[in-house]
Write a protein that holds these residues in place. Structure first.
Motif, PDB file in Angstrom:
ATOM      1  N   ALA A  34       0.945  -1.141  -0.003  1.00 54.32           N
ATOM      2  CA  ALA A  34      -0.022   0.036   0.092  1.00 54.32           C
ATOM      3  C   ALA A  34       0.947   1.112  -0.066  1.00 54.32           C
ATOM      4  O   ALA A  34       0.670   2.153  -0.620  1.00 54.32           O
ATOM      5  CB  ALA A  34      -0.924  -0.053   1.190  1.00 54.32           C
ATOM      6  N   LEU A  35       1.912   1.375   0.647  1.00 56.07           N
ATOM      7  CA  LEU A  35       2.528   2.360   0.993  1.00 56.07           C
ATOM      8  C   LEU A  35       3.680   2.639  -0.381  1.00 56.07           C
ATOM      9  O   LEU A  35       3.862   4.017  -0.740  1.00 56.07           O
ATOM     10  CB  LEU A  35       3.828   2.391   2.192  1.00 56.07           C
ATOM     11  CG  LEU A  35       3.112   2.315   3.358  1.00 56.07           C
ATOM     12  CD1 LEU A  35       3.699   2.009   4.507  1.00 56.07           C
ATOM     13  CD2 LEU A  35       2.293   3.753   3.539  1.00 56.07           C
ATOM     14  N   LEU A  36       3.804   1.597  -0.984  1.00 55.77           N
ATOM     15  CA  LEU A  36       4.574   1.767  -2.102  1.00 55.77           C
ATOM     16  C   LEU A  36       3.852   2.771  -3.483  1.00 55.77           C
ATOM     17  O   LEU A  36       4.363   3.582  -4.194  1.00 55.77           O
ATOM     18  CB  LEU A  36       5.186   0.488  -2.918  1.00 55.77           C
ATOM     19  CG  LEU A  36       6.444  -0.273  -2.429  1.00 55.77           C
ATOM     20  CD1 LEU A  36       6.418  -1.518  -2.876  1.00 55.77           C
ATOM     21  CD2 LEU A  36       7.507   0.633  -2.694  1.00 55.77           C
ATOM     22  N   VAL A  37       2.721   2.154  -3.291  1.00 58.64           N
ATOM     23  CA  VAL A  37       1.635   3.043  -4.403  1.00 58.64           C
ATOM     24  C   VAL A  37       1.513   4.605  -3.786  1.00 58.64           C
ATOM     25  O   VAL A  37       1.128   5.282  -4.556  1.00 58.64           O
ATOM     26  CB  VAL A  37       0.369   1.983  -4.320  1.00 58.64           C
ATOM     27  CG1 VAL A  37      -0.750   2.829  -5.280  1.00 58.64           C
ATOM     28  CG2 VAL A  37       0.646   0.666  -4.953  1.00 58.64           C
ATOM     29  N   PHE A 104       4.229  -7.369 -13.362  1.00 60.34           N
ATOM     30  CA  PHE A 104       4.765  -6.240 -13.838  1.00 60.34           C
ATOM     31  C   PHE A 104       3.806  -4.917 -14.302  1.00 60.34           C
ATOM     32  O   PHE A 104       3.882  -3.842 -14.496  1.00 60.34           O
ATOM     33  CB  PHE A 104       5.576  -6.340 -15.059  1.00 60.34           C
ATOM     34  CG  PHE A 104       7.152  -6.793 -14.515  1.00 60.34           C
ATOM     35  CD1 PHE A 104       8.093  -6.032 -14.110  1.00 60.34           C
ATOM     36  CD2 PHE A 104       7.334  -8.218 -14.590  1.00 60.34           C
ATOM     37  CE1 PHE A 104       9.417  -6.320 -13.725  1.00 60.34           C
ATOM     38  CE2 PHE A 104       8.526  -8.719 -14.164  1.00 60.34           C
ATOM     39  CZ  PHE A 104       9.382  -7.830 -13.735  1.00 60.34           C
ATOM     40  N   GLY A 105       2.284  -5.546 -14.415  1.00 64.08           N
ATOM     41  CA  GLY A 105       1.299  -4.846 -14.574  1.00 64.08           C
ATOM     42  C   GLY A 105       0.694  -4.121 -13.482  1.00 64.08           C
ATOM     43  O   GLY A 105       0.173  -3.182 -13.347  1.00 64.08           O
ATOM     44  N   SER A 106       1.119  -4.603 -12.107  1.00 60.21           N
ATOM     45  CA  SER A 106       0.776  -3.991 -10.841  1.00 60.21           C
ATOM     46  C   SER A 106       1.399  -2.743 -10.638  1.00 60.21           C
ATOM     47  O   SER A 106       2.678  -2.439 -10.787  1.00 60.21           O
ATOM     48  CB  SER A 106       1.203  -4.955  -9.572  1.00 60.21           C
ATOM     49  OG  SER A 106       1.108  -4.512  -8.495  1.00 60.21           O
ATOM     50  N   PRO A 107       0.674  -1.768  -9.961  1.00 61.90           N
ATOM     51  CA  PRO A 107       1.200  -0.537  -9.622  1.00 61.90           C
ATOM     52  C   PRO A 107       2.253  -0.676  -8.653  1.00 61.90           C
ATOM     53  O   PRO A 107       3.112   0.218  -8.174  1.00 61.90           O
ATOM     54  CB  PRO A 107      -0.012   0.412  -9.178  1.00 61.90           C
ATOM     55  CG  PRO A 107      -1.034  -0.795  -8.778  1.00 61.90           C
ATOM     56  CD  PRO A 107      -0.860  -1.769  -9.832  1.00 61.90           C
ATOM     57  N   VAL A 108       2.152  -1.801  -7.735  1.00 61.55           N
ATOM     58  CA  VAL A 108       3.126  -1.965  -6.633  1.00 61.55           C
ATOM     59  C   VAL A 108       4.576  -2.224  -7.349  1.00 61.55           C
ATOM     60  O   VAL A 108       5.447  -1.827  -7.022  1.00 61.55           O
ATOM     61  CB  VAL A 108       2.828  -3.287  -5.888  1.00 61.55           C
ATOM     62  CG1 VAL A 108       4.154  -3.666  -4.880  1.00 61.55           C
ATOM     63  CG2 VAL A 108       1.376  -2.881  -5.119  1.00 61.55           C
ATOM     64  N   THR A 109       4.383  -3.194  -8.323  1.00 65.39           N
ATOM     65  CA  THR A 109       5.912  -3.446  -9.084  1.00 65.39           C
ATOM     66  C   THR A 109       6.313  -2.088  -9.710  1.00 65.39           C
ATOM     67  O   THR A 109       7.718  -1.662  -9.523  1.00 65.39           O
ATOM     68  CB  THR A 109       5.645  -4.285 -10.188  1.00 65.39           C
ATOM     69  OG1 THR A 109       5.124  -5.780  -9.366  1.00 65.39           O
ATOM     70  CG2 THR A 109       6.899  -4.643 -10.864  1.00 65.39           C
ATOM     71  N   ARG A 110       5.490  -1.445 -10.508  1.00 67.16           N
ATOM     72  CA  ARG A 110       5.978  -0.115 -11.018  1.00 67.16           C
ATOM     73  C   ARG A 110       6.478   0.847 -10.022  1.00 67.16           C
ATOM     74  O   ARG A 110       7.539   1.647 -10.371  1.00 67.16           O
ATOM     75  CB  ARG A 110       4.690   0.449 -11.875  1.00 67.16           C
ATOM     76  CG  ARG A 110       4.094  -0.288 -13.037  1.00 67.16           C
ATOM     77  CD  ARG A 110       3.612   0.611 -13.854  1.00 67.16           C
ATOM     78  NE  ARG A 110       2.171   0.981 -13.064  1.00 67.16           N
ATOM     79  CZ  ARG A 110       1.037   0.465 -13.287  1.00 67.16           C
ATOM     80  NH1 ARG A 110       0.878  -0.750 -13.776  1.00 67.16           N
ATOM     81  NH2 ARG A 110      -0.057   1.026 -12.698  1.00 67.16           N
ATOM     82  N   ILE A 172      11.029  -5.638 -17.584  1.00 66.96           N
ATOM     83  CA  ILE A 172      11.620  -4.844 -16.677  1.00 66.96           C
ATOM     84  C   ILE A 172      11.898  -3.624 -17.775  1.00 66.96           C
ATOM     85  O   ILE A 172      11.625  -2.282 -17.326  1.00 66.96           O
ATOM     86  CB  ILE A 172      12.953  -5.075 -16.259  1.00 66.96           C
ATOM     87  CG1 ILE A 172      12.823  -6.380 -14.981  1.00 66.96           C
ATOM     88  CG2 ILE A 172      13.852  -3.945 -15.676  1.00 66.96           C
ATOM     89  CD1 ILE A 172      14.110  -7.042 -14.439  1.00 66.96           C
ATOM     90  N   LEU A 173      12.591  -3.833 -18.933  1.00 70.91           N
ATOM     91  CA  LEU A 173      12.813  -2.539 -19.837  1.00 70.91           C
ATOM     92  C   LEU A 173      11.598  -1.858 -20.256  1.00 70.91           C
ATOM     93  O   LEU A 173      11.770  -0.618 -20.220  1.00 70.91           O
ATOM     94  CB  LEU A 173      13.808  -2.980 -21.075  1.00 70.91           C
ATOM     95  CG  LEU A 173      14.030  -1.906 -21.900  1.00 70.91           C
ATOM     96  CD1 LEU A 173      14.958  -0.903 -21.318  1.00 70.91           C
ATOM     97  CD2 LEU A 173      14.722  -2.545 -23.076  1.00 70.91           C
ATOM     98  N   TYR A 178       8.372   2.996 -20.287  1.00 65.29           N
ATOM     99  CA  TYR A 178       7.136   3.606 -20.525  1.00 65.29           C
ATOM    100  C   TYR A 178       6.289   3.543 -19.449  1.00 65.29           C
ATOM    101  O   TYR A 178       5.026   3.971 -19.460  1.00 65.29           O
ATOM    102  CB  TYR A 178       6.291   2.491 -21.566  1.00 65.29           C
ATOM    103  CG  TYR A 178       7.186   2.600 -22.880  1.00 65.29           C
ATOM    104  CD1 TYR A 178       7.220   3.520 -23.815  1.00 65.29           C
ATOM    105  CD2 TYR A 178       7.909   1.343 -23.388  1.00 65.29           C
ATOM    106  CE1 TYR A 178       8.060   3.443 -25.049  1.00 65.29           C
ATOM    107  CE2 TYR A 178       8.892   1.627 -24.481  1.00 65.29           C
ATOM    108  CZ  TYR A 178       8.684   2.376 -25.326  1.00 65.29           C
ATOM    109  OH  TYR A 178       9.286   2.541 -26.454  1.00 65.29           O
ATOM    110  N   GLY A 179       6.493   3.123 -18.328  1.00 67.33           N
ATOM    111  CA  GLY A 179       5.782   3.068 -17.021  1.00 67.33           C
ATOM    112  C   GLY A 179       4.988   2.103 -16.700  1.00 67.33           C
ATOM    113  O   GLY A 179       4.450   1.909 -15.792  1.00 67.33           O
TER     114      GLY A 179
END
Length: 204
Positions: A34-37, A104-110, A172-173, A178-179
């Motif tokens: 939660a805090l990462l996002v 990698f589609g997760s907002p946490v990972t981004r 990763i790249l 592109y975010g």
């Protein structure tokens, strides 16, 4: 210097004692995600995680050696083992691509990825911890490719390490550039992997 700034070699060692409280683990991982996002990688501190999770920094450091270790587990913990084998290699490749797209589609990972990569580059202990976390995935892919080779489903000379680099490295790249992974990314990568790994076998 705060506890968050301590290098991994200064971490509190795990000790033998009462059985570990899984509820704390779950609460901490949820708080980190939660805090990462909300605040990004730099904005996450162990003190803030402890407050959000209803625990203490000491309890967290008994479980995780440093902030990067904690964020790695919160981000990639569910991706450290392969999902059950589906059968044909082509189906397994599709499933692997789906898993990578989900992670990698997760907002946490981004939110975690840029800071985690920087910490891996700066600290060899963190770097090795990340590699160790994916050891089961690397081994599992190698086993599946060997089984596919026995079944005649795979091209000669396919290296499991290169296959993982093609899939994970591309994710990763693309995420860093592109975010996010766009909607068609998975299909494009899967087509490339199938052509590289099983393409000539299908044509035979």
């Amino acid at each position: 210097m705060t506890a968050d700034d301590l290098p991994a070699r200064s971490r509190i060692r795990k000790t033998v004692g009462r059985p570990r409280d899984g509820g704390i683990d779950t609460a901490v991982i949820g708080a980190v995600r939660a805090l990462l996002v909300e605040a990004g990688y730099a904005g996450v501190t162990v003190a803030w995680v402890a407050q959000r999770a209803g625990t203490t920094k000491t309890a967290i450091y008994r479980r995780w050696e440093s902030k990067p270790h904690l964020i790695h587990d919160a981000t990639f913990g569910r991706f450290t083992t392969l999902v059950p084998q589906t059968g044909p290699l082509a189906a397994d490749l599709a499933q692997m691509v789906d898993e990578v797209c989900e992670v990698f589609g997760s907002p946490v990972t981004r939110a975690a990825l840029p800071g985690l990569i920087a910490d891996m580059a700066a600290d060899p202990v963190v770097h090795q911890r990340v590699l160790d976390g994916f050891a089961n995935v690397f081994g599992g892919v190698a086993q599946r490719l060997e089984a596919a080779r026995t079944r005649g489903e795979i091209r000669d000379g396919v290296d499991p390490a290169i296959l993982i680099e093609m899939l994970g490295g591309a994710a990763i790249l693309h995420t860093l550039t592109y975010g996010r992974l766009d909607d068609g990314w998975g299909a494009r990568i899967l087509a490339l992997l199938e052509a590289a790994v099983v393409g000539d076998v299908r044509r035979a």
